[in-house]
Design a protein around this motif. Structure first.
Motif, short mmCIF file in Angstrom:
data_model
loop_
_atom_site.label_atom_id
_atom_site.label_comp_id
_atom_site.label_asym_id
_atom_site.label_seq_id
_atom_site.Cartn_x
_atom_site.Cartn_y
_atom_site.Cartn_z
N ASP B 449 44.58 39.02 180.82
CA ASP B 449 44.96 40.32 180.28
C ASP B 449 46.00 40.22 179.17
OD1 ASP B 449 46.65 39.38 182.17
OD2 ASP B 449 46.69 41.18 183.40
N THR B 450 46.55 39.03 178.96
CA THR B 450 47.47 38.88 177.83
C THR B 450 47.09 37.60 177.07
OG1 THR B 450 49.03 37.49 179.03
CG2 THR B 450 49.37 39.87 179.17
N GLU B 451 47.55 37.53 175.82
CA GLU B 451 47.28 36.33 175.04
C GLU B 451 48.01 35.14 175.63
OE1 GLU B 451 48.09 36.99 170.94
OE2 GLU B 451 46.11 37.86 170.60
N ALA B 452 49.17 35.43 176.21
CA ALA B 452 49.94 34.33 176.80
C ALA B 452 49.10 33.64 177.88
CB ALA B 452 51.24 34.86 177.40
N LYS B 453 48.42 34.45 178.67
CA LYS B 453 47.59 33.86 179.72
C LYS B 453 46.40 33.12 179.11
CE LYS B 453 45.95 34.41 184.26
NZ LYS B 453 45.86 35.37 185.34
N GLN B 455 46.32 31.67 176.35
CA GLN B 455 46.80 30.40 175.82
C GLN B 455 47.00 29.37 176.93
OE1 GLN B 455 49.88 32.27 173.44
NE2 GLN B 455 49.23 31.10 171.68
N LYS B 456 47.44 29.86 178.07
CA LYS B 456 47.60 28.94 179.20
C LYS B 456 46.24 28.37 179.61
CE LYS B 456 51.77 29.86 181.79
NZ LYS B 456 52.47 30.59 182.83
#
Lengths: 350, 644
Positions: B449-453, B455-456
């Motif tokens: 749900d986020t770009e951070a995720k 990217q992970k």
């Protein structure tokens, strides 16, 4: 190394962890969770059990939170700002109490201040503070200027960036530095009204590198360090910003956070998605040379061979999971990790 | 293996009438809806169940107990130990046995910590259903601890000579600590006349059955008649009991002999009715010599058969070998008439004592812990080389495959959790046969749900060199950005994965938008494409075209013109864009300064004539021709002058 390590499993992944800054050296800290069905910000206290020679965190207060916590920044010992993946930002107060335990309360909620044009909520990726000024950035590429004394948005720069902005820090009271997914870093002058153009733009490196964290030197604020998703630390002198001064390839994974030691500004702490947490110090005793008094004494500004001038210590055996956040208070380092644990490293050799 | 099929009813009338169908929603969810089955012979028309009224869709999810907050600590902590074993194995440590024993102890201490947490929470909890749930977990993990401990004694921490009794007694007293606790609290008071306590004799007998002779003697000393001759005699007997000091001490034969002498001595004292005045002491002595009747008397006092077994072995078979345990266990169970009341825990323990590892594994995989126990224990036994014997005994059995199948299941379960997916990955990493393929399937399905995720996830995929996963995640993020009107960001994602076709697709979007609106968007991004643009021809064109635009706008007409010619001469112009370039060349052709040489003009004219059938160009063709001819005449005149 003489430091001691205390780990505690907390049943949720910690994305941000921050000591509460105060003059009387208390043990309070806050954590923000990620990837939980219901996220929360928790206030903890590290209790020292002298008899058993053990230290463990004691939960003081639990504040439910909407969305992942993407950043927490203390304004002073009583207030902190936080940003949420739901597109909102909050100003939260730590309320001390003599009768009951200390609690947390949201003083201001800036709801849905980041949003995409199609109506989807946009994660607010980071927040930075300078006195009472608060700046948030988001995946929608916009920048919001807020103030801790007002629930209104003071200024919004829509479409500031065509990529999602991932990090932001204040450089001066009127200047912020942002970095985006594509690796572009931009400096914005907040005084310039009616313009959505940065005062300058530069790239972290040639190709496909995304900065994952930014920080500035405690005494020389024009010196900025970026950590990126390939594990390199890049130093910039913003007085001449087009090219980095030096690049240190270090960590195995993406660097999650970097922090200078405010008391010993030569020292740096960093943690990475490969589960490493490192302490960078200058090698030996740097003898000030009388013959060359004009040489730049800040080791981070040395253009080359900087690696030879630094020692790197690992503060903890490498975890199999990312370490998302760290914070330093004197010689105590705390970090929050994706193995649903928090660690206190006590008595770091400074 | 018997199959247990569970049936869940979907409480919906439409579903009942029409029938249902289901589809995977996420890793851990199935979506169920009303659906009428059709076959190919039926006519293709709306089902007569179809209507415009609202109907329900049901989401089903497996209830995973491991996702309870307290058990999540166990999951994470044990993951650390699991990874420690795997690196231990690959490091070829010299003293592997000892290390594996330590690991087993670590697992047990994690279970213990978890049980303590559960108990704390159970005491604190005020809701009855929550209390019941916690009580269930406590029961499950108590059994796990008990089984693990026994398996550790029998399969991991084996004593030389297979002597097992002292550990067995330790095991029993660890899991039934109340005698020791009672004794300690009674002794702490340091008063004579403890027999007035109701639990006194139970405690003495309990301690005796657990082989805690010192404790028994201490308790007897606090009896008010401890000075009387019968008690003194009992004390003498207990003091004289031969002890076995491990394999280094006296030899087994010696011990057996001493033991025989000692029991004969006790027996003769019983026979001469020396204890007849003290009923309890008499019972103790008769137990010591293994008198059947005495053991029948106390069998109701034993909470479980294995406590009885350990005590009985202690007095009658002190040198029992681990491989003999099974037969004695069966005998004990028969004596206690427990054959028909064996619970799951009893069955597993018996199987372990019979050294039937296969049966142990078979039983514990049905425990209510989502496979935590069976996967970790099997993994440990596998690395202790305890499973390879089974390969000879059981046809078509592969120890490696068994281990992998449990770990694969466990890892997959964790992958379905919002937070624990990374833990799940590390288990799948250690499935040498199918792990990577499973990761490849599951990783892109993680909810981002986020770009951070995102990217992970990309990072995890890159670490495992799963390039197609990287591409697909980046593409999904790119498409999402596009839907949100963030074309620049979409392009960043496409470039991140070096996805040529997707980059071209997005570059086309940019150009089409330009045709529609007359404005290029995301110029901050186009400014800094760098060598990234080499991924696709279309992007190169976009970058170059943007450069042309910039030059034109800043008034660098000469350079703009040169760039235009090189673009026209290249073969990377999209069909739909030709006419834009040609039309934009008109002002440059008509510029006051001469910008195009005659050759340049020929290039333009050549392209123009080639594309003259393009409909968008139709009404501009005349102007274009005129501008080109005028420029040509100027250029020719100018060039002629230079030659002269």
């Amino acid at each position: 190394m003489s430091h001691s390590l205390h780990g505690t499993f907390v049943s949720e992944k910690i994305n941000k962890i921050r000591w509460r800054p105060d003059s009387y050296n208390s043990h309070f800290f806050v954590t923000g969770s990620i990837d939980n069905v219901e996220n929360n910000i928790k206030l903890w206290d590290f209790c020292e059990n002298v008899e058993e020679d053990d230290i463990y965190p004691f939960l003081v207060y639990n504040l439910p939170y909407c969305g992942d916590i993407t950043e927490i920044k203390f304004i002073n010992s009583d207030f902190f700002a936080s940003s949420s993946s739901s597109g909102s930002a909050y100003l939260t107060r730590v309320i001390p109490s003599y009768s009951e335990s200390t609690s947390l309360k949201n003083e201001i909620e800036w709801k849905n201040i980041h949003q995409f044009k199609n109506g989807d909520a946009s994660p607010c990726t980071s927040v930075t503070v300078y006195d009472n000024d608060i700046v948030t950035v988001g995946e929608d590429g916009s920048i919001n200027l807020l103030n801790g004394k007002s629930s209104k948005i003071l200024r919004k720069i829509d479409d500031a960036d065509s990529c999602s902005i991932q990090c932001v820090i204040f450089l001066k009271h009127n200047e912020i530095l942002t970095s985006n997914l594509r690796g572009q870093m931009k400096i914005w002058d907040l005084r310039v009204q009616d313009s959505n153009r940065p005062t300058s733009t530069f790239m972290i490196s040639g190709e496909q590198v995304t900065p994952t964290c930014l920080t500035y030197h405690p005494t020389q604020r024009h010196l900025v360090i970026t950590g990126d998703d390939l594990g390199a630390l890049t130093t910039w002198d913003l007085r001449q910003n087009t090219y980095p001064i030096n690049v240190l390839n270090g960590h195995e994974g993406a660097i999650s956070e970097v922090q200078f030691n405010p008391e010993y500004p030569d020292q740096l702490f960093s943690c990475s998605s490969a589960g490493e947490i490192w302490h960078w110090t200058t090698k030996g005793e740097a003898v000030p040379s009388l013959l060359t008094p004009n040489v730049e004494t800040n080791v981070w500004l040395a253009p080359d061979n900087v690696k030879n001038k630094l020692d790197v210590f690992t503060l903890m055996p490498t975890l199999g999971k990312p370490i998302n956040s760290l914070d330093l208070n004197r010689n105590r380092v705390i970090c929050g990790c994706d193995n649903e644990a928090i660690y206190l490293i006590n008595g770091v050799n400074l | 293996m018997e199959k247990e099929i569970k049936t869940f009813l979907i409480p919906n009338d439409l579903c009942k009438r029409a029938g249902i169908a289901g589809t995977w929603l996420a890793l851990d969810q199935i979506s169920v809806f009303a659906y009428e089955k059709r076959n190919i012979r039926q006519k293709d028309q709306p089902s007569h169940f179809a209507s415009t009224t609202q109907s329900s869709v049901f989401h089903l999810r497996q209830d995973v107990v491991l996702f309870h907050p307290i058990l999540r600590k166990l999951v994470n902590e044990s993951n650390g130990v699991f990874l420690a074993i795997q690196s231990l194995i690959s490091s070829k440590n010299a003293d592997l046995r000892l290390e594996l024993f330590k690991i087993s102890r670590q697992y047990r201490s994690i279970i213990r910590a978890c049980l303590e947490n559960l108990q704390d929470e159970h005491t604190k909890s005020e809701k009855s259903d929550e209390k019941l749930e916690l009580q269930n977990y406590i029961t499950v993990f108590y059994s796990i601890e008990c089984i693990w401990h026994l398996c550790e004694i029998l399969f991991i921490d084996t004593m030389p000579g297979n002597l097992v009794l002292s550990q067995l007694l330790e095991w029993v007293s660890f899991h039934f600590p109340e005698y020791e606790r009672n004794a300690a609290s009674m002794l702490a008071e340091n008063v004579v006349g403890l027999e007035t306590r109701s639990e006194y004799w139970d405690t003495v007998l309990g301690a005796l059955l657990q082989g805690r002779i010192k404790l028994v003697r201490a308790l007897l000393k606090q009896h008010s008649s401890s000075d009387n001759s019968t008690y003194r005699l009992a004390e003498q007997i207990l003091k004289a009991m031969p002890t076995f000091n491990g394999p280094g001490g006296s030899s087994l034969n010696e011990l057996n002999m001493q033991w025989r002498h000692w029991t004969m001595d006790v027996q003769s004292k019983i026979d001469s009715k020396l204890f007849s005045t003290e009923k309890n002491l008499d019972l103790m002595m008769r137990l010591i010599v293994g008198e059947e009747k005495a053991w029948i008397e106390i069998q109701d006092k034993c909470e479980v058969w294995y406590a009885y077994l350990a005590g009985w072995l202690f007095f009658t078979e002190p040198t029992v070998k681990s491989f003999e345990l099974g037969q004695f266990a069966k005998r004990a169970i028969t004596k206690l008439r427990m054959n028909n009341q064996m619970k799951q825990l009893d069955k597993v323990l018996l199987a372990a004592m019979e050294f039937d590892i296969f049966q142990v594994i078979k039983e514990i995989q049905h425990m209510y812990d989502n496979g935590w126990f069976v996967s970790h224990l099997t993994d440990l036994l596998y690395h202790c080389d305890r499973l390879c014997d089974l390969e000879k005994e059981v046809p078509d059995f592969s120890a490696e495959k068994l281990r992998e199948s449990f770990i694969l299941d466990y890892g997959t379960t964790l992958m379905g959790h919002k937070s624990l997916w990374q833990v799940g990955l590390t288990y799948l990493d250690h499935c040498p046969n199918d792990g990577l393929q499973v990761i490849e399937l599951l990783l892109p399905r993680i909810h981002m749900d986020t770009e951070a995720k995102a990217q992970k996830v990309v990072r995890e995929a890159k670490n495992r060199e799963l390039n197609n996963v990287v591409q697909s995640v980046c593409k999904v993020q790119g498409m999402l950005s596009m839907r949100r009107g963030r074309l620049g960001n979409a392009l960043s994602w496409a470039l991140k994965s070096q996805d040529g076709p997707f980059t071209s697709f997005l570059a086309d979007e940019f150009l089409q938008n330009y045709i529609k609106s007359g404005r290029l968007s995301s110029t901050d991004l186009l400014d800094n494409l760098g060598s990234g643009m080499l991924v696709s021809d279309r992007l190169i064109f976009l970058g170059k075209y943007y450069e042309f635009h910039k030059l034109y706008q800043s008034g660098d007409y000469r350079e703009a013109a040169a760039l235009l010619i090189s673009l026209l001469a290249s073969k990377i112009i999209p069909k739909y864009f030709w006419y834009i370039l040609l039309i934009e060349s008109i002002p440059l052709l008509e510029s006051g300064d001469l910008l195009f040489s005659s050759n340049d003009t020929f290039t333009i004219m050549h392209c123009m004539e080639e594309k003259k059938d393009v409909p968008e160009l139709k009404d501009k063709l005349d102007i274009l021709r005129l501008a080109a001819t005028r420029n040509l005449s100027r250029a020719l005149t100018f060039e002629a002058q230079i030659i002269e």
